[in-house]
Motif scaffolding. Structure first.
Motif, mmCIF file in Angstrom:
data_model
loop_
_atom_site.group_PDB
_atom_site.id
_atom_site.type_symbol
_atom_site.label_atom_id
_atom_site.label_comp_id
_atom_site.label_asym_id
_atom_site.label_seq_id
_atom_site.Cartn_x
_atom_site.Cartn_y
_atom_site.Cartn_z
ATOM 1 N N PRO A 11 7.620 -4.649 -6.735
ATOM 2 C CA PRO A 11 7.090 -4.604 -5.366
ATOM 3 C C PRO A 11 6.349 -5.866 -4.951
ATOM 4 C CG PRO A 11 6.427 -2.690 -6.668
ATOM 5 C CD PRO A 11 6.936 -3.700 -7.617
ATOM 6 N N ALA A 12 5.897 -6.662 -5.913
ATOM 7 C CA ALA A 12 5.076 -7.840 -5.592
ATOM 8 C C ALA A 12 5.493 -9.025 -6.452
ATOM 9 C CB ALA A 12 3.591 -7.524 -5.784
ATOM 10 N N PRO A 13 6.701 -9.578 -6.215
ATOM 11 C CA PRO A 13 7.153 -10.713 -7.026
ATOM 12 C C PRO A 13 6.292 -11.947 -6.777
ATOM 13 C CG PRO A 13 8.641 -10.358 -5.194
ATOM 14 C CD PRO A 13 7.687 -9.202 -5.192
ATOM 15 N N GLY A 14 6.153 -12.773 -7.786
ATOM 16 C CA GLY A 14 5.370 -13.994 -7.670
ATOM 17 C C GLY A 14 4.666 -14.333 -8.948
ATOM 18 N N ASP A 15 4.288 -15.606 -9.111
ATOM 19 C CA ASP A 15 3.620 -16.067 -10.327
ATOM 20 C C ASP A 15 2.252 -16.624 -9.943
ATOM 21 O OD1 ASP A 15 2.756 -17.194 -12.668
ATOM 22 O OD2 ASP A 15 4.599 -18.311 -13.066
ATOM 23 N N PRO A 16 1.193 -15.858 -10.115
ATOM 24 C CA PRO A 16 -0.153 -16.328 -9.744
ATOM 25 C C PRO A 16 -0.549 -17.612 -10.457
ATOM 26 C CG PRO A 16 -0.162 -13.971 -10.164
ATOM 27 C CD PRO A 16 1.168 -14.479 -10.620
ATOM 28 N N VAL A 17 -0.108 -17.782 -11.709
ATOM 29 C CA VAL A 17 -0.470 -18.990 -12.468
ATOM 30 C C VAL A 17 0.160 -20.228 -11.811
ATOM 31 C CG1 VAL A 17 -0.273 -20.170 -14.689
ATOM 32 C CG2 VAL A 17 -0.724 -17.714 -14.614
ATOM 33 N N ALA A 18 1.437 -20.132 -11.413
ATOM 34 C CA ALA A 18 2.114 -21.264 -10.768
ATOM 35 C C ALA A 18 1.479 -21.570 -9.418
ATOM 36 C CB ALA A 18 3.592 -20.962 -10.607
ATOM 37 N N VAL A 19 1.127 -20.531 -8.661
ATOM 38 C CA VAL A 19 0.490 -20.741 -7.361
ATOM 39 C C VAL A 19 -0.853 -21.436 -7.533
ATOM 40 C CG1 VAL A 19 -0.516 -19.581 -5.359
ATOM 41 C CG2 VAL A 19 1.670 -18.798 -6.274
ATOM 42 N N LEU A 20 -1.618 -21.028 -8.528
ATOM 43 C CA LEU A 20 -2.929 -21.645 -8.774
ATOM 44 C C LEU A 20 -2.770 -23.115 -9.163
ATOM 45 C CD1 LEU A 20 -5.971 -21.260 -8.950
ATOM 46 C CD2 LEU A 20 -5.678 -20.555 -11.344
ATOM 47 N N ASP A 116 6.780 9.902 -4.863
ATOM 48 C CA ASP A 116 5.540 9.475 -4.216
ATOM 49 C C ASP A 116 5.128 8.088 -4.709
ATOM 50 O OD1 ASP A 116 3.278 10.114 -2.431
ATOM 51 O OD2 ASP A 116 2.123 9.973 -4.305
ATOM 52 N N ALA A 117 5.250 7.846 -6.010
ATOM 53 C CA ALA A 117 4.901 6.540 -6.579
ATOM 54 C C ALA A 117 5.821 5.451 -6.032
ATOM 55 C CB ALA A 117 4.966 6.600 -8.099
ATOM 56 N N ARG A 118 7.120 5.771 -5.958
ATOM 57 C CA ARG A 118 8.069 4.789 -5.438
ATOM 58 C C ARG A 118 7.859 4.535 -3.941
ATOM 59 N NH1 ARG A 118 13.612 6.622 -8.675
ATOM 60 N NH2 ARG A 118 12.983 5.691 -10.691
ATOM 61 N N ARG A 119 7.444 5.571 -3.174
ATOM 62 C CA ARG A 119 7.148 5.387 -1.761
ATOM 63 C C ARG A 119 6.010 4.397 -1.579
ATOM 64 N NH1 ARG A 119 3.285 7.199 1.209
ATOM 65 N NH2 ARG A 119 2.632 8.734 -0.381
ATOM 66 N N LEU A 120 4.961 4.576 -2.368
ATOM 67 C CA LEU A 120 3.831 3.647 -2.300
ATOM 68 C C LEU A 120 4.259 2.224 -2.690
ATOM 69 C CD1 LEU A 120 1.045 5.892 -3.894
ATOM 70 C CD2 LEU A 120 1.275 5.244 -1.487
ATOM 71 N N ALA A 121 5.148 2.138 -3.675
ATOM 72 C CA ALA A 121 5.629 0.817 -4.112
ATOM 73 C C ALA A 121 6.434 0.142 -3.007
ATOM 74 C CB ALA A 121 6.466 0.967 -5.381
ATOM 75 N N HIS A 122 7.251 0.895 -2.289
ATOM 76 C CA HIS A 122 8.028 0.318 -1.179
ATOM 77 C C HIS A 122 7.113 -0.142 -0.048
ATOM 78 C CE1 HIS A 122 12.189 0.796 -2.406
ATOM 79 N NE2 HIS A 122 11.920 2.033 -2.875
ATOM 80 N N GLU A 123 6.058 0.616 0.245
ATOM 81 C CA GLU A 123 5.102 0.190 1.261
ATOM 82 C C GLU A 123 4.424 -1.110 0.837
ATOM 83 O OE1 GLU A 123 2.457 3.427 1.766
ATOM 84 O OE2 GLU A 123 3.892 4.687 2.871
ATOM 85 N N LEU A 124 4.089 -1.192 -0.456
ATOM 86 C CA LEU A 124 3.484 -2.419 -0.970
ATOM 87 C C LEU A 124 4.464 -3.586 -0.850
ATOM 88 C CD1 LEU A 124 1.320 -4.045 -2.469
ATOM 89 C CD2 LEU A 124 2.288 -3.193 -4.624
ATOM 90 N N ALA A 125 5.739 -3.339 -1.152
ATOM 91 C CA ALA A 125 6.752 -4.397 -1.081
ATOM 92 C C ALA A 125 6.882 -4.929 0.350
ATOM 93 C CB ALA A 125 8.085 -3.871 -1.582
ATOM 94 N N ALA A 126 6.846 -4.009 1.329
ATOM 95 C CA ALA A 126 6.942 -4.435 2.728
ATOM 96 C C ALA A 126 5.737 -5.283 3.119
ATOM 97 C CB ALA A 126 7.059 -3.220 3.633
ATOM 98 N N GLU A 127 4.552 -4.849 2.730
ATOM 99 C CA GLU A 127 3.334 -5.610 3.035
ATOM 100 C C GLU A 127 3.344 -6.964 2.334
ATOM 101 O OE1 GLU A 127 -1.533 -5.256 2.451
ATOM 102 O OE2 GLU A 127 -0.232 -3.522 2.029
ATOM 103 N N HIS A 128 3.838 -6.964 1.076
ATOM 104 C CA HIS A 128 3.893 -8.203 0.296
ATOM 105 C C HIS A 128 4.855 -9.206 0.948
ATOM 106 C CE1 HIS A 128 3.504 -10.605 -3.380
ATOM 107 N NE2 HIS A 128 4.820 -10.797 -3.309
ATOM 108 N N SER A 129 6.018 -8.742 1.386
ATOM 109 C CA SER A 129 7.000 -9.627 2.021
ATOM 110 C C SER A 129 6.457 -10.218 3.318
ATOM 111 C CB SER A 129 8.288 -8.861 2.301
ATOM 112 O OG SER A 129 8.893 -8.440 1.092
ATOM 113 N N ALA A 130 5.763 -9.372 4.108
ATOM 114 C CA ALA A 130 5.195 -9.861 5.366
ATOM 115 C C ALA A 130 4.139 -10.926 5.110
ATOM 116 C CB ALA A 130 4.608 -8.694 6.156
ATOM 117 N N ALA A 131 3.293 -10.697 4.101
ATOM 118 C CA ALA A 131 2.255 -11.678 3.774
ATOM 119 C C ALA A 131 2.884 -12.984 3.285
ATOM 120 C CB ALA A 131 1.315 -11.107 2.710
#
Length: 377
Positions: A11-20, A116-131
Motif C-alpha cells: 500500500p505504501a511503496p517507497g524507500d525512506p533511506v533513499a529519500v533521506l 476489512d484489513a485489505r479495505r484499509l490498505a486500499h484506502e492507504l494506497a489511494a492516499e499514498h499515491s495522491a501524496a
C-alpha cells in the motif's frame, strides 16, 4: 515470502533511506548555490576599485543574469529539500500503517476481518499515491526553475540580430540576393529591385563591420602579427562578401550619377533662363533611368568562371548552375541563426570563402567592368 503476502500488494511503496539520502545531497547543493550567490554579490560590490573596459564588462556580466539564476536555483533546491523532508516523514508513517494492516490481515480469522484489513490498505494506497503525485508535481516545478529556459526560435534569432547588427545585415543581403536571383529568372525588373536592396544591405554591412573594432582586430592581428586564426578567416570572408555584394550596386549608382550630372548640366546650358530645380529634375530623371538600365545590364552578366564551365550546356542547366552560389549564401546565412556550433560556423566560413573566391569576386569584377563600359563608353 513477500513483505505483504497477506494483503497481496504494497500500500505504501517507497524507500525512506533513499529519500533521506537524496534530501541530504540536495540540501548540500542548495547551501553551495547560496554561497555562490553570496560570493558573486561580494565580487560585484567590492570590484569598484577595478576600472576600465574589462572591469565594466566583468561587473555587467556578473550583475545581470548570474545572480538571478543562482538565487532562483537556490530557492528551488531549498523548496525541493523541504518537500522531500515532508515526503520522508509521510513515507515513514504510511509504511508503518502498511505494516500494521499487513499484520492485521495475517492475523485475520474470518473473511470479513481479512476484507476489512485489505479495505484499509486500499484506502492507504489511494492516499499514498495522491501524496506522491503532489510531491512529484512540486519537485518538477522546482526543477523547472533551476536554470533559465532555452529561448524560443524567434527569441534566439532576434537576440542574434540585436547582438550583431552588422552580421544581420550581411545575412539579410545574402538571403535577398538568392531571392533576387531566383525572381530575376522569371521577371528581371522585379529581380533587379530585390538585388539592389541586397546590394544596399551589403554596403551597410560593410560600413558597420569596418566601424566595429572587434571585427577589425582579427584582421589587423593577422596582418601585423601573423595570427591567422578562425576569427581572422571569418572576418576576412565576411569582408570579402560584403565588398563583393556592394560593388555592383555602387557601379550602377555611379553610372546613374554620372549620366544624371551630365544631363543636369546640359539642361542648364541649353536653357540658362530655366531654374536650377528644373535642371535638377532632368538630372534626377536621367539618374534614375540610367541606374535602372545599367542595373539590368549588370544583372545579365554571369560569373565568367561558371560561364566557361557550362559553356556547352543548355540555358536551363546554366540558369540552375547560376543559382548554386546564391543558394549556398542563403543557406549559410540561415545557419547562422541555428543552434551555436563551432563545427557549423567553421563549415559555413569555409563554404562562404569558396563561394566568394569562385563566384562573388569574379562576378563582381565582371559586373563592375560592364558598368564601367557604360560610364566610359
Amino acid at each position: 515470502m513477500t513483505e505483504h503476502a497477506a494483503l497481496g500488494f504494497d500500500p505504501a511503496p517507497g524507500d525512506p533511506v533513499a529519500v533521506l539520502a537524496l534530501t541530504k545531497r540536495l540540501s548540500t547543493s542548495a547551501a553551495s548555490l547560496g554561497e555562490a550567490a553570496r560570493v558573486v554579490k561580494a565580487l560585484v560590490s567590492h570590484s569598484s576599485a577595478w576600472q576600465g573596459e574589462a572591469a565594466t564588462a566583468f561587473r555587467v556580466s556578473l550583475s545581470q543574469d548570474l545572480p538571478r539564476y543562482l538565487g532562483s536555483a537556490h530557492t528551488s533546491l531549498a523548496e525541493a529539500v523541504r518537500r522531500l523532508t515532508g515526503w520522508h516523514e509521510t513515507l515513514l508513517a504510511h509504511r508503518a500503517l502498511a505494516s500494521r494492516y499487513e499484520a492485521r490481515a495475517a492475523a485475520a480469522t474470518t473473511p470479513e476481518a481479512l476484507a476489512d484489513a485489505r479495505r484499509l490498505a486500499h484506502e492507504l494506497a489511494a492516499e499514498h499515491s495522491a501524496a506522491a503525485r503532489r510531491v512529484a508535481h512540486t519537485l518538477n516545478t522546482a526543477s523547472d526553475r533551476l536554470a533559465p529556459k532555452e529561448p524560443g526560435l524567434l527569441s534566439s534569432i532576434w537576440h542574434k540580430i540585436t547582438a550583431d547588427p552588422a552580421d544581420a545585415l550581411s545575412n539579410a543581403s545574402a538571403i535577398l540576393g538568392a531571392i533576387g536571383a531566383g525572381v530575376a529568372l522569371l521577371c528581371p525588373p522585379a529581380g533587379l529591385a530585390v538585388m539592389l536592396v541586397a546590394g544596399g544591405l551589403s554596403l551597410a554591412a560593410l560600413t558597420a563591420h569596418m566601424a566595429d573594432p572587434k571585427f577589425r582586430k582579427p584582421l589587423v592581428d593577422g596582418v601585423t602579427k601573423g595570427e591567422f586564426d578562425a576569427d581572422f578567416w571569418k572576418s576576412s570572408v565576411t569582408l570579402l562578401g560584403d565588398t563583393a555584394g556592394s560593388v555592383p550596386g555602387l557601379a550602377a549608382v555611379a553610372s546613374g550619377a554620372k549620366a544624371g550630372t551630365a544631363a543636369a548640366r546640359a539642361a542648364l546650358a541649353a536653357a540658362p533662363e530655366t531654374s536650377a530645380l528644373a535642371g535638377l529634375g532632368t538630372g534626377a530623371q536621367t539618374f534614375r533611368s540610367t541606374t535602372w538600365s545599367t542595373g539590368l545590364a549588370i544583372q545579365e552578366v554571369e560569373n565568367p568562371l561558371l560561364t566557361w564551365g557550362v559553356r556547352s550546356t543548355n540555358p536551363t542547366v546554366r540558369n540552375s548552375a547560376n543559382m548554386v552560389a546564391p543558394t549556398m549564401g542563403m543557406t549559410t546565412a540561415l545557419l547562422d541563426y541555428g543552434p551555436e556550433s563551432d563545427t557549423v560556423e567553421h563549415a559555413s566560413t569555409a563554404a562562404d570563402g569558396v563561394r566568394g573566391v569562385l563566384d562573388d569576386v569574379p562576378s563582381a569584377l565582371e559586373k563592375t567592368s560592364r558598368a564601367w563600359s557604360v560610364i566610359t563608353p
